[in-house]
Write a protein that holds these residues in place. Sequence first.
Motif, PDB file in Angstrom:
ATOM      1  N   GLN A  72       0.856  -1.177   0.000  1.00  0.00           N
ATOM      2  CA  GLN A  72       0.000   0.000   0.000  1.00  0.00           C
ATOM      3  C   GLN A  72       0.893   1.227   0.000  1.00  0.00           C
ATOM      4  N   ILE A  88       3.696   2.445   2.513  1.00  0.00           N
ATOM      5  CA  ILE A  88       3.365   2.685   3.919  1.00  0.00           C
ATOM      6  C   ILE A  88       2.965   1.391   4.629  1.00  0.00           C
ATOM      7  N   HIS A  89       2.645   0.366   3.844  1.00  0.00           N
ATOM      8  CA  HIS A  89       2.253  -0.913   4.437  1.00  0.00           C
ATOM      9  C   HIS A  89       2.582  -2.021   3.441  1.00  0.00           C
ATOM     10  N   GLU A  91       2.620  -6.295   3.141  1.00  0.00           N
ATOM     11  CA  GLU A  91       2.252  -7.561   3.763  1.00  0.00           C
ATOM     12  C   GLU A  91       2.610  -8.694   2.815  1.00  0.00           C
ATOM     13  N   GLY A 111       5.125  -1.823   8.227  1.00  0.00           N
ATOM     14  CA  GLY A 111       4.361  -0.596   8.038  1.00  0.00           C
ATOM     15  C   GLY A 111       4.930   0.540   8.855  1.00  0.00           C
ATOM     16  N   GLU A 112       4.191   1.623   8.902  1.00  0.00           N
ATOM     17  CA  GLU A 112       4.672   2.806   9.624  1.00  0.00           C
ATOM     18  C   GLU A 112       4.792   2.544  11.118  1.00  0.00           C
TER      19      GLU A 112
END
Length: 130
Positions: A72, A88-89, A91, A111-112
């Motif tokens: 993301q 920012i993310h 997975e 992530g952040e």
Amino acid sequence: MFQTLCSSVENACPGRGRALVAWMDELPSDLVGLVVPPVRFSIQRDTEIVADRSLGIDADGLTCFCAFRHVQTALRSEDDEIFYEAPIHVETVTAWRLPDHRWLTSHKVIGETEPMCGEPRLSVCTGMPR
């Protein structure tokens, strides 16, 4: 999640040429000989977001490896004039089939709020992750 897949690429494993999928990279070294090795791969990529799925097929035509990745992004700027897209993310789920048909699964989230060198969580389950 993968309704907009645009391409599927089949390729062989290292014994038949260079593999596009590094299927053993996240596998703990002491478990390398305990998983069913793939002989070919199916790679699918999403056209609208940064996401892909790789499936490994064994000599019997059964799925023995799978990897899913989703990134993301968001627009960022250091000077409010030039913007860039930054992750920012992230997975990832990577899984290997064991000879008894259970699956060894590695799940990693970055992530952040998570550290950038996120440690994978390993687990064993009865079915292939979806």
